[in-house]
Design an enzyme around this catalytic site. Structure first.
Site, short mmCIF file in Angstrom:
data_model
loop_
_atom_site.label_atom_id
_atom_site.label_comp_id
_atom_site.label_asym_id
_atom_site.label_seq_id
_atom_site.Cartn_x
_atom_site.Cartn_y
_atom_site.Cartn_z
N GLU A 65 0.83 -1.12 0.15
CA GLU A 65 0.05 0.11 0.07
C GLU A 65 0.93 1.22 -0.03
O GLU A 65 0.21 2.34 0.43
CB GLU A 65 -0.89 0.02 1.29
CG GLU A 65 -1.91 -1.40 1.36
CD GLU A 65 -3.06 -1.30 0.41
OE1 GLU A 65 -2.99 -0.50 -0.54
OE2 GLU A 65 -3.77 -2.25 0.64
N HIS A 101 -2.83 1.90 8.83
CA HIS A 101 -3.98 0.98 8.18
C HIS A 101 -4.17 -0.18 9.06
O HIS A 101 -3.17 -0.91 9.42
CB HIS A 101 -3.75 0.81 6.80
CG HIS A 101 -4.59 -0.31 6.27
ND1 HIS A 101 -5.94 -0.01 6.36
CD2 HIS A 101 -4.17 -1.51 5.38
CE1 HIS A 101 -6.53 -1.36 5.71
NE2 HIS A 101 -5.44 -2.20 5.19
N HIS A 119 -7.27 -3.40 10.03
CA HIS A 119 -8.45 -4.12 9.86
C HIS A 119 -9.15 -4.15 11.18
O HIS A 119 -9.27 -5.52 11.54
CB HIS A 119 -8.06 -5.58 9.20
CG HIS A 119 -7.44 -5.58 8.03
ND1 HIS A 119 -6.70 -6.78 7.50
CD2 HIS A 119 -7.04 -4.39 7.06
CE1 HIS A 119 -6.04 -6.53 6.26
NE2 HIS A 119 -6.27 -5.11 6.00
N GLU A 125 -17.02 12.51 22.68
CA GLU A 125 -15.70 12.31 22.59
C GLU A 125 -15.35 12.27 21.07
O GLU A 125 -14.26 12.47 20.59
CB GLU A 125 -15.16 11.07 23.49
CG GLU A 125 -13.42 11.41 23.97
CD GLU A 125 -13.28 12.77 24.53
OE1 GLU A 125 -13.94 13.19 25.24
OE2 GLU A 125 -12.12 13.12 24.38
N HIS A 142 -13.09 -3.43 4.10
CA HIS A 142 -11.54 -3.75 4.14
C HIS A 142 -10.99 -3.20 5.48
O HIS A 142 -10.38 -4.07 6.43
CB HIS A 142 -10.74 -3.04 3.08
CG HIS A 142 -9.31 -3.43 3.08
ND1 HIS A 142 -8.56 -3.27 1.83
CD2 HIS A 142 -8.43 -3.56 4.08
CE1 HIS A 142 -7.29 -3.49 2.05
NE2 HIS A 142 -7.34 -3.70 3.44
#
Ligand code: 13P
Ligand code: ZN
Length: 283
Positions: free
Chosen positions: A120, A144, A146, A174, A215
């Site tokens: 990525e 990133h 999952h 919050e 994803h």
């Protein structure tokens, strides 16, 4: 105190946080990736000697990033496990420098055993270029993960930035303070593609946190600690909302006046005025 030490300062800071991401259940196997734009002057002064023995390896970037020319990044390697961040840091991480007016990504340390940066990389670099400009240089870290509750919501809600943002803002006041510019949804696309990098860049121009639908999350913040806190807050709110959906959906709403008040307090620090939903008649 984690007891983890490394000769490169940024690895010493980042590795325990990545390991914690795995412990949270956010980064199974090689799932997820991380990058940190380092302070080039500090890095040159303190760490450059570590790079002298390294054999530079170059990747020509399909999407050049002139705004990042000269910048160093700590990046996770393709196929590397967050679980191994503290036990095998020299394999999990590498340091790259963007050179040749943003056209080349040069590995100057790490990725032991001939590894390479995350698949990525294109999205990470584009994200850094966009967020560096939007935040006037403050944001430096992209993560990133999952995250399961957040991914689940992508199968329960329409793929709409407004719907997702409003649902999560209303879970706890919050949330509005942690991600006042909301969450932008990028529709399902092939991981590691130029297409997802392009769509993410557009979304990141509006918000520092995006959903890669079906994803995971892709988020930008100032430090490893603050990006962890951002992901943690989004995942907690997603878990609360998913529980509510399992129970037939929320029966009552957060007092939206609270969000209006918070927006006034944040004032000029907001990149864009938040799109606070109007209270439903009779609620
Ligand atoms: P990498 O192992 O190449 O970083 O890929 C993991 C991932 O989550 C892809 O989206
Ligand atoms: Zn992924």
């Amino acid at each position: 105190m984690t007891g983890f030490a490394h000769r490169i300062d940024c690895v010493e800071v980042a590795a325990p946080i990545l390991r914690l991401c795995w412990e949270m259940g956010w980064n199974e196997a090689n799932g997820g990736n991380f990058s940190w734009r380092l302070d080039a002057e500090e890095f040159d002064a303190d760490m450059r000697h570590l790079l002298s023995e390294a054999m530079p390896r170059d990747i020509v970037l399909q999407n050049p990033q002139p705004e990042l020319d000269g910048d160093y990044f700590l990046v996770t390697g393709a196929g590397q496990f967050f679980r191994r961040a503290t036990s095998h840091p020299d394999d999990v991480f590498g340091i790259v420098r963007i050179v040749d007016e943003g056209r080349v990504c040069r590995t100057v340390w790490g990725f032991g055993g001939g590894g390479r940066p995350t698949s990525e990389l294109a999205t990470h670099l584009t994200a850094h270029a966009v967020r560096k400009e939007r935040s006037e240089g403050r944001e430096r870290v992209v993560l990133h993960c999952h995250i399961p509750e957040f991914i689940a919501l992508g199968f329960l809600l329409p793929l709409s930035s407004d719907v997702l943002t409003r649902a999560l803002w209303q879970m706890m006041p919050e949330c509005f303070l942690v991600f006042p510019d909301g969450i932008r949804v990028v529709p399902p696309m092939c991981p590691g593609s130029a297409e997802i990098a392009r769509a993410s860049a557009e979304a990141l121009a509006e918000s520092r946190v995006i959903s890669w639908a079906h994803h995971g999350i892709f988020a930008s913040e100032e430090s490893p600690d603050s990006v962890f806190a951002l992901v943690e807050t989004v995942e907690k709110a997603s878990g609360i909302y998913r529980k509510l959906l399992s129970a037939g959906g929320p029966k009552y709403e957060l007092d939206l006046g609270i969000l209006e008040e918070l927006a006034k307090k944040l004032g000029a620090s907001l990149v864009a005025p938040p799109n606070i939903p109007k209270a439903r008649a009779g609620s």
